[in-house]
Design a protein around this motif. Structure first.
Motif, PDB file in Angstrom:
ATOM      1  N   VAL A  52      -9.652   2.718   5.795  1.00  0.00           N
ATOM      2  CA  VAL A  52     -10.149   3.816   6.206  1.00  0.00           C
ATOM      3  C   VAL A  52      -8.921   5.132   5.303  1.00  0.00           C
ATOM      4  O   VAL A  52      -7.941   4.844   5.112  1.00  0.00           O
ATOM      5  CB  VAL A  52      -9.730   4.088   7.763  1.00  0.00           C
ATOM      6  N   GLY A  53     -10.097   6.109   5.120  1.00  0.00           N
ATOM      7  CA  GLY A  53      -9.319   6.962   4.156  1.00  0.00           C
ATOM      8  C   GLY A  53      -9.112   6.929   2.593  1.00  0.00           C
ATOM      9  O   GLY A  53      -8.429   7.544   2.129  1.00  0.00           O
ATOM     10  N   GLY A  54      -9.655   5.620   2.221  1.00  0.00           N
ATOM     11  CA  GLY A  54      -9.457   5.297   1.024  1.00  0.00           C
ATOM     12  C   GLY A  54      -7.872   5.006   0.720  1.00  0.00           C
ATOM     13  O   GLY A  54      -7.446   5.196  -0.376  1.00  0.00           O
ATOM     14  N   LEU A  55      -7.404   4.236   1.514  1.00  0.00           N
ATOM     15  CA  LEU A  55      -5.993   3.930   1.148  1.00  0.00           C
ATOM     16  C   LEU A  55      -5.752   2.855   0.015  1.00  0.00           C
ATOM     17  O   LEU A  55      -6.637   1.681   0.149  1.00  0.00           O
ATOM     18  CB  LEU A  55      -5.465   3.396   2.354  1.00  0.00           C
ATOM     19  N   LYS A  56      -4.900   3.195  -1.130  1.00  0.00           N
ATOM     20  CA  LYS A  56      -5.218   2.213  -2.079  1.00  0.00           C
ATOM     21  C   LYS A  56      -4.105   1.004  -1.831  1.00  0.00           C
ATOM     22  O   LYS A  56      -2.937   1.260  -1.189  1.00  0.00           O
ATOM     23  CB  LYS A  56      -4.465   3.031  -3.304  1.00  0.00           C
ATOM     24  N   HIS A  57      -4.465   0.043  -1.908  1.00  0.00           N
ATOM     25  CA  HIS A  57      -3.368  -1.188  -1.539  1.00  0.00           C
ATOM     26  C   HIS A  57      -3.904  -2.531  -2.580  1.00  0.00           C
ATOM     27  O   HIS A  57      -4.964  -2.753  -3.196  1.00  0.00           O
ATOM     28  CB  HIS A  57      -3.790  -1.583  -0.163  1.00  0.00           C
ATOM     29  N   TYR A  58      -2.978  -3.414  -2.479  1.00  0.00           N
ATOM     30  CA  TYR A  58      -2.939  -4.589  -3.089  1.00  0.00           C
ATOM     31  C   TYR A  58      -2.792  -5.729  -1.943  1.00  0.00           C
ATOM     32  O   TYR A  58      -1.839  -5.502  -1.018  1.00  0.00           O
ATOM     33  CB  TYR A  58      -1.910  -4.788  -4.237  1.00  0.00           C
ATOM     34  N   ARG A  90      -5.658   2.989  10.008  1.00  0.00           N
ATOM     35  CA  ARG A  90      -5.812   3.085   8.781  1.00  0.00           C
ATOM     36  C   ARG A  90      -5.557   1.666   8.051  1.00  0.00           C
ATOM     37  O   ARG A  90      -6.123   1.329   7.022  1.00  0.00           O
ATOM     38  CB  ARG A  90      -5.133   3.997   7.933  1.00  0.00           C
ATOM     39  N   ILE A  91      -4.757   0.834   8.381  1.00  0.00           N
ATOM     40  CA  ILE A  91      -4.416  -0.252   7.971  1.00  0.00           C
ATOM     41  C   ILE A  91      -5.035  -1.681   8.812  1.00  0.00           C
ATOM     42  O   ILE A  91      -5.169  -2.621   7.931  1.00  0.00           O
ATOM     43  CB  ILE A  91      -2.768  -0.678   8.220  1.00  0.00           C
ATOM     44  N   THR A  92      -5.602  -1.681   9.880  1.00  0.00           N
ATOM     45  CA  THR A  92      -6.267  -2.583  10.469  1.00  0.00           C
ATOM     46  C   THR A  92      -7.364  -3.306   9.613  1.00  0.00           C
ATOM     47  O   THR A  92      -7.762  -4.467   9.451  1.00  0.00           O
ATOM     48  CB  THR A  92      -6.819  -2.271  11.861  1.00  0.00           C
ATOM     49  N   PRO A  93      -8.503  -2.160   9.051  1.00  0.00           N
ATOM     50  CA  PRO A  93      -9.548  -2.832   8.275  1.00  0.00           C
ATOM     51  C   PRO A  93      -9.144  -3.704   7.162  1.00  0.00           C
ATOM     52  O   PRO A  93      -9.768  -4.534   6.748  1.00  0.00           O
ATOM     53  CB  PRO A  93     -10.201  -1.558   7.600  1.00  0.00           C
ATOM     54  N   ILE A  94      -7.940  -3.402   6.546  1.00  0.00           N
ATOM     55  CA  ILE A  94      -7.532  -4.341   5.461  1.00  0.00           C
ATOM     56  C   ILE A  94      -7.306  -5.736   6.098  1.00  0.00           C
ATOM     57  O   ILE A  94      -7.878  -6.899   5.181  1.00  0.00           O
ATOM     58  CB  ILE A  94      -6.196  -3.964   5.075  1.00  0.00           C
ATOM     59  N   PHE A  95      -6.683  -6.115   7.134  1.00  0.00           N
ATOM     60  CA  PHE A  95      -6.374  -7.584   7.573  1.00  0.00           C
ATOM     61  C   PHE A  95      -7.926  -7.997   8.214  1.00  0.00           C
ATOM     62  O   PHE A  95      -7.908  -9.022   8.527  1.00  0.00           O
ATOM     63  CB  PHE A  95      -5.346  -7.304   8.580  1.00  0.00           C
ATOM     64  N   GLU A  96      -8.969  -7.022   8.279  1.00  0.00           N
ATOM     65  CA  GLU A  96     -10.140  -7.835   9.005  1.00  0.00           C
ATOM     66  C   GLU A  96     -11.043  -7.896   7.905  1.00  0.00           C
ATOM     67  O   GLU A  96     -12.274  -8.249   8.031  1.00  0.00           O
ATOM     68  CB  GLU A  96     -10.800  -6.373   9.782  1.00  0.00           C
ATOM     69  N   GLY A  97     -10.751  -7.933   6.495  1.00  0.00           N
ATOM     70  CA  GLY A  97     -11.508  -8.161   5.552  1.00  0.00           C
ATOM     71  C   GLY A  97     -12.209  -6.939   4.755  1.00  0.00           C
ATOM     72  O   GLY A  97     -12.726  -7.373   3.708  1.00  0.00           O
ATOM     73  N   SER A  98     -11.813  -5.941   5.098  1.00  0.00           N
ATOM     74  CA  SER A  98     -12.504  -4.791   4.274  1.00  0.00           C
ATOM     75  C   SER A  98     -11.754  -4.584   3.026  1.00  0.00           C
ATOM     76  O   SER A  98     -10.554  -4.491   2.959  1.00  0.00           O
ATOM     77  CB  SER A  98     -12.445  -3.493   5.206  1.00  0.00           C
ATOM     78  N   SER A  99     -12.441  -4.333   1.907  1.00  0.00           N
ATOM     79  CA  SER A  99     -12.010  -3.932   0.603  1.00  0.00           C
ATOM     80  C   SER A  99     -11.406  -2.810   0.480  1.00  0.00           C
ATOM     81  O   SER A  99     -10.604  -2.176  -0.265  1.00  0.00           O
ATOM     82  CB  SER A  99     -13.283  -4.362  -0.296  1.00  0.00           C
ATOM     83  N   GLU A 100     -11.965  -1.807   1.408  1.00  0.00           N
ATOM     84  CA  GLU A 100     -11.428  -0.338   1.381  1.00  0.00           C
ATOM     85  C   GLU A 100     -10.886  -0.038   2.799  1.00  0.00           C
ATOM     86  O   GLU A 100     -11.566  -0.135   3.833  1.00  0.00           O
ATOM     87  CB  GLU A 100     -12.696   0.533   1.194  1.00  0.00           C
ATOM     88  N   HIS A 119       0.725  -1.184  -0.027  1.00  0.00           N
ATOM     89  CA  HIS A 119       0.009   0.120   0.189  1.00  0.00           C
ATOM     90  C   HIS A 119       0.903   1.221   0.175  1.00  0.00           C
ATOM     91  O   HIS A 119       1.989   1.229   0.110  1.00  0.00           O
ATOM     92  CB  HIS A 119      -0.856   0.209   1.333  1.00  0.00           C
ATOM     93  N   GLU A 120       0.240   2.336   0.009  1.00  0.00           N
ATOM     94  CA  GLU A 120       0.853   3.610   0.055  1.00  0.00           C
ATOM     95  C   GLU A 120       1.414   3.893   1.421  1.00  0.00           C
ATOM     96  O   GLU A 120       0.934   3.369   2.370  1.00  0.00           O
ATOM     97  CB  GLU A 120       0.018   4.813  -0.262  1.00  0.00           C
ATOM     98  N   LYS A 121       2.750   4.602   1.374  1.00  0.00           N
ATOM     99  CA  LYS A 121       3.363   4.720   2.656  1.00  0.00           C
ATOM    100  C   LYS A 121       2.379   5.595   3.652  1.00  0.00           C
ATOM    101  O   LYS A 121       1.796   6.646   3.149  1.00  0.00           O
ATOM    102  CB  LYS A 121       4.769   5.192   2.566  1.00  0.00           C
ATOM    103  N   LEU A 122       2.323   5.379   4.916  1.00  0.00           N
ATOM    104  CA  LEU A 122       1.410   5.960   5.838  1.00  0.00           C
ATOM    105  C   LEU A 122       2.472   6.664   7.125  1.00  0.00           C
ATOM    106  O   LEU A 122       3.408   6.278   7.278  1.00  0.00           O
ATOM    107  CB  LEU A 122       0.274   4.972   6.435  1.00  0.00           C
ATOM    108  N   ASP A 123       2.034   7.703   7.638  1.00  0.00           N
ATOM    109  CA  ASP A 123       2.566   8.335   8.596  1.00  0.00           C
ATOM    110  C   ASP A 123       2.291   7.355   9.713  1.00  0.00           C
ATOM    111  O   ASP A 123       1.187   6.586  10.047  1.00  0.00           O
ATOM    112  CB  ASP A 123       2.029   9.656   9.096  1.00  0.00           C
ATOM    113  N   ARG A 124       3.323   7.123  10.698  1.00  0.00           N
ATOM    114  CA  ARG A 124       2.969   6.172  11.923  1.00  0.00           C
ATOM    115  C   ARG A 124       2.038   6.589  12.704  1.00  0.00           C
ATOM    116  O   ARG A 124       1.287   5.750  13.389  1.00  0.00           O
ATOM    117  CB  ARG A 124       4.449   5.986  12.410  1.00  0.00           C
ATOM    118  N   GLN A 125       1.734   7.772  12.719  1.00  0.00           N
ATOM    119  CA  GLN A 125       0.866   8.376  13.807  1.00  0.00           C
ATOM    120  C   GLN A 125      -0.587   7.741  13.724  1.00  0.00           C
ATOM    121  O   GLN A 125      -1.178   7.332  14.674  1.00  0.00           O
ATOM    122  CB  GLN A 125       0.688   9.886  13.811  1.00  0.00           C
TER     123      GLN A 125
END
Length: 350
Positions: A237-243, A225-235, A214-220
């Motif tokens: 938080v904040g529209g983070l583009k990812h594969y 923002r990244i947790t929803p990806i591993f919980e099965g969300s297709s999007e 995914h796009e690089k994020l600020d650590r704060q």
């Protein structure tokens, strides 16, 4: 004075050896990780002794023995507690006597950010190295590679500054493992994957588990923002583009401002065969082969002549036996290999 200092350091060094043996024991828990972090933060000396003991344990690999073999019993009849004592004794004695198989300091501190010191691991041209991190994860570095490490309470953060690395990540669902590469990042919770950074792009091959590129994020706001990806969300938080890459997937991604990539099912083993000092080519142009060999050679490998550049090469070669590769190429193709001042040149045989 020096003798007294050494005697005072012995208990601390023994504690460090005990912690390292526990990391490799196969039963290192999340609570152990918390306790280890507190122990290391007591002083700079605690941290130094732990890193030295960790490096000494890694040095067993030079004897053909994995650190896990040292810290774990091979036979059920040997109690784990007794085996752990033996592992501690081995690490403690080697580190106390100053015996080291390494060419230099394994993990010097260098500034990654202006206000924070980080750990850095690197390899020279033609060198490979495997290091164990504080959470029990391992990182294998290929030739001419460098990675920075910065763990905190929420994330295990690394930067692959150059080269290639294979990551075997200890599982911890509450503390993501992040590898930052250029303007992109790779996040996992526990998996095995290979990352190679080259000019303008990165390649990622997943051997086990799954990773998010995914796009690089600020650590704060990273965890939020990244947790929803591993919980099965297709999007995210904040529209983070990812594969999302699952086991067996191979992806290639740009490292520039415009994040883009392509993912396909491939053979991850081909992307980590370098760990066995092997290079595999299948219908590759001699120009591509020379470019790859240059990564392992102290001198750049060049090809003269367009016809020679387009010759195709298939075969498996040892990256630590370059002289045999030159001989092999001369046997496979109508070429000769010349060593000139500061470079290796492959050209037509006549």
């Amino acid at each position: 004075m020096n003798g007294d200092c050494k005697n005072n350091m012995q208990p601390l060094r023994l504690q460090a050896a005990e912690w390292v043996a526990r990391v490799y024991s196969g039963s290192f828990s999340e609570q152990d990780e918390i306790n280890l972090k507190k122990w290391r933060e007591q002083s700079e000396l605690h941290e130094t002794e732990f890193l030295e003991a960790l490096a000494v344990m890694d040095d067993f690999r030079d004897f053909g023995i994995s650190p896990q073999d040292v810290a774990q019993p091979r036979h059920g009849g040997i109690r784990k507690s007794i085996w752990a004592v033996a592992a501690v004794a081995a690490v403690f004695m080697l580190s106390f006597l100053g015996i080291t198989l390494r060419d230099g300091p394994e993990a010097p501190s260098v500034p990654l950010d202006a206000d924070k010191a980080q750990l850095v691991y690197s390899t020279g041209v033609g060198e490979q190295k495997t290091v164990t991190l504080g959470d029990g994860s391992t990182v294998a570095l290929n030739t001419a590679s460098r990675v920075y490490v910065d763990f905190d309470d929420q994330t295990r953060w690394l930067i692959l500054d150059q080269g290639e690395a294979y990551f075997d990540v200890a599982k911890n669902s509450g503390r993501p493992f992040v590898v930052s590469v250029g303007n992109q990042a790779i996040t996992v919770l526990g998996t095995k994957f290979n990352v190679r950074r080259s000019k303008g792009e990165i390649s990622v091959a997943v051997s086990e588990g799954k990773v998010a590129v995914h796009e690089k994020l600020d650590r704060q706001d990273f965890v939020k923002r990244i947790t929803p990806i591993f919980e099965g969300s297709s999007e995210a938080v904040g529209g983070l583009k990812h594969y999302m890459l699952a086991q067996g997937a191979v992806g290639n991604f740009s490292t520039g401002e415009n994040f883009d990539g392509a993912v396909a099912i491939g053979n991850p083993y081909q992307h980590q065969i370098w760990r066995e000092n092997l290079l595999s080519f299948s219908g590759s142009s001699l120009e591509e082969v020379a470019r790859e060999l240059s990564r392992y050679s102290q001198k750049p490998v060049l090809v003269e002549g367009e016809d020679v550049r387009q010759m195709l090469v298939s075969g498996v070669f040892r990256s630590d036996e370059l002289e045999n590769i030159w001989t092999g190429l001369e046997g496979l193709l109508p070429v000769r290999v010349e060593e000139r001042a500061g470079e290796i040149v492959i050209l037509a045989a006549n």
